[in-house]
Design an enzyme around this catalytic site. Structure first.
Site, PDB file in Angstrom:
ATOM      1  N   SER A 110      48.822  75.225 122.184  1.00  0.00           N
ATOM      2  CA  SER A 110      48.494  76.058 121.028  1.00  0.00           C
ATOM      3  C   SER A 110      49.794  76.459 120.334  1.00  0.00           C
ATOM      4  O   SER A 110      50.711  76.987 120.976  1.00  0.00           O
ATOM      5  CB  SER A 110      47.734  77.309 121.475  1.00  0.00           C
ATOM      6  N   CYS A 164      41.778  87.108 124.629  1.00  0.00           N
ATOM      7  CA  CYS A 164      40.747  86.091 124.364  1.00  0.00           C
ATOM      8  C   CYS A 164      39.372  86.691 124.137  1.00  0.00           C
ATOM      9  O   CYS A 164      38.483  86.034 123.637  1.00  0.00           O
ATOM     10  CB  CYS A 164      40.685  85.097 125.523  1.00  0.00           C
TER      11      CYS A 164
END
Length: 392
Positions: free
Chosen positions: A208, A333
């Protein structure tokens, strides 16, 4: 730094959630948004040619950082999509016999939720690998589980909460011996520790950009040569049929540039980051005698400091410093969802340690002054809460 300045410019110590974008990356992304705005799939003119060339250059930059081939790079929107593509794309739906997946109980929610979804549908059987109270993986148990026959093995390179670095080379060798595909979520590790995708024999690697000073909304899945994944997204057959959609040229270029810079600066940066983290840990330990450092302190990310202050609720600390200091009570998250950390629960830590847990992330742009000021702010918050609780 006085209190007023801190309020206007809070100290950022949440580098595991996201990193600031390197200004050099910003400049290149802006150039490809405003000047070189061509579609990399447009083959009829030079705008498309230049965009395609930029994509190829970015693939080379990513591949060089992780010891892979540019042809093994599949562009995605980030590690969550990469993980979903690797898991769902490698395992057939509605199998006659459930797939057997082994995974760390400390994995990112993207891995856990995807695997548990397959289990709920009856498509997969899950085996959770053993970890100790510091989150260290039991390699003997892993070896035993691999002898039972697995469809997929999932072990992250570094944990997003406690910062543990896992022995990926040894894990990949075990997987290879038993001919098991190995997915490694390396979103927290790439650009911070050396990763050797081909040399170690990893099958799938998730990246990412926003974890290594690149832009949000772009990432990559590295797929070992000879493996093919069924797509999650259809419409055009882009990227060898594994991931359709118009390529995010500015974002991909930004990821490539971020990887190029990490290749050049990672060693020096991470050494300096570790020194700052150690100073912060020392300052806090001196002022907060009950402080506990969680995780494997011998094998952790340079910028990670995961602490617990038993008897002092982490939410109370965050509430007192949130306008001056950016820290977190756990992973980003599940934004907005208040729940005990599954990572700390898997470590079987006492309730007091879980309730008092805080994640501090130091990074490339953290200054020595900010380290000192952060220690002062946290110590003040600790003492205020302690006095309040003693007065009850």
């Amino acid at each position: 730094m006085d209190t007023e300045v801190s309020k206007n410019h809070p100290i950022y110590l949440d580098y595991h959630a996201t990193t600031p974008v390197d200004p050099r990356v910003v400049n290149l992304v802006c150039h490809y948004m405003s000047e070189e705005f061509g579609n990399a799939s447009s083959v009829d003119h030079t705008w498309g040619d230049r965009a395609e060339q930029a994509i190829k250059q970015a693939a080379k930059q990513v591949a060089e950082l992780i010891d892979a081939s540019p042809r093994e790079i599949v562009w995605t929107s980030g590690a969550t999509e990469s993980i979903n593509l690797a898991i769902q794309g490698s395992l057939s739906p509605n199998p006659e016999k459930p797939h057997h997946i082994a995974l760390l109980p400390l994995e990112h929610q993207a891995v856990l939720d995807t695997c548990q979804m397959l289990e709920k549908r009856g498509w997969a059987k899950l085996t959770y690998l053993q970890v100790d109270s510091k989150g260290r993986l039991n390699l003997n148990h892993l070896e035993q589980v691999c002898t039972e026959g697995l469809s997929l093995l999932c072990v992250m390179a570094a944990n997003n909460e406690i910062g543990n670095i896992y022995p990926i080379q040894a894990i990949a060798q075990i997987a290879q011996r038993h001919s098991i595909p190995f997915l490694c979520d390396a979103s927290q590790a790439v650009g911070k520790i050396p990763i050797h995708f081909n040399q170690w024999g990893i099958t799938y690697l998730a990246i990412s950009a926003h974890k290594l000073y690149g832009p949000k909304g772009v990432g990559a899945l590295v797929v070992k040569k000879g493996y093919h994944l069924e797509p999650l997204i259809f419409g055009g057959g882009h990227q060898k049929g594994m991931r359709s959609g118009t390529l995010n040229v500015p974002g991909i270029v930004g990821l490539g540039e971020a990887c190029r810079l990490r290749q050049l600066e990672m060693i020096d940066d991470e050494n300096a980051i570790a020194q700052k983290r150690n100073r912060l840990q020392s300052l806090l330990s001196t002022k907060i005698p009950d402080l506990i450092v969680n995780g494997d302190t011998d094998n952790r990310l340079a910028g990670n400091l995961h602490i617990s202050i038993p008897g002092i609720p982490n939410s109370a600390v965050v509430a007192r410093v949130r306008h001056q200091l950016a820290i977190s009570t756990g992973s980003a998250c599940s934004s907005g969802v208040e729940a005990p950390s599954h990572v700390l629960q898997a470590l079987k830590l006492p309730d007091e340690a879980v309730d008092g847990a805080l994640r501090l992330g130091v990074g490339k742009f953290t200054t020595d002054t900010e380290i000192k000021q952060a220690a002062i702010l946290m110590t003040q918050a600790y003492r205020q809460i302690q006095q309040l609780l003693e007065g009850l």
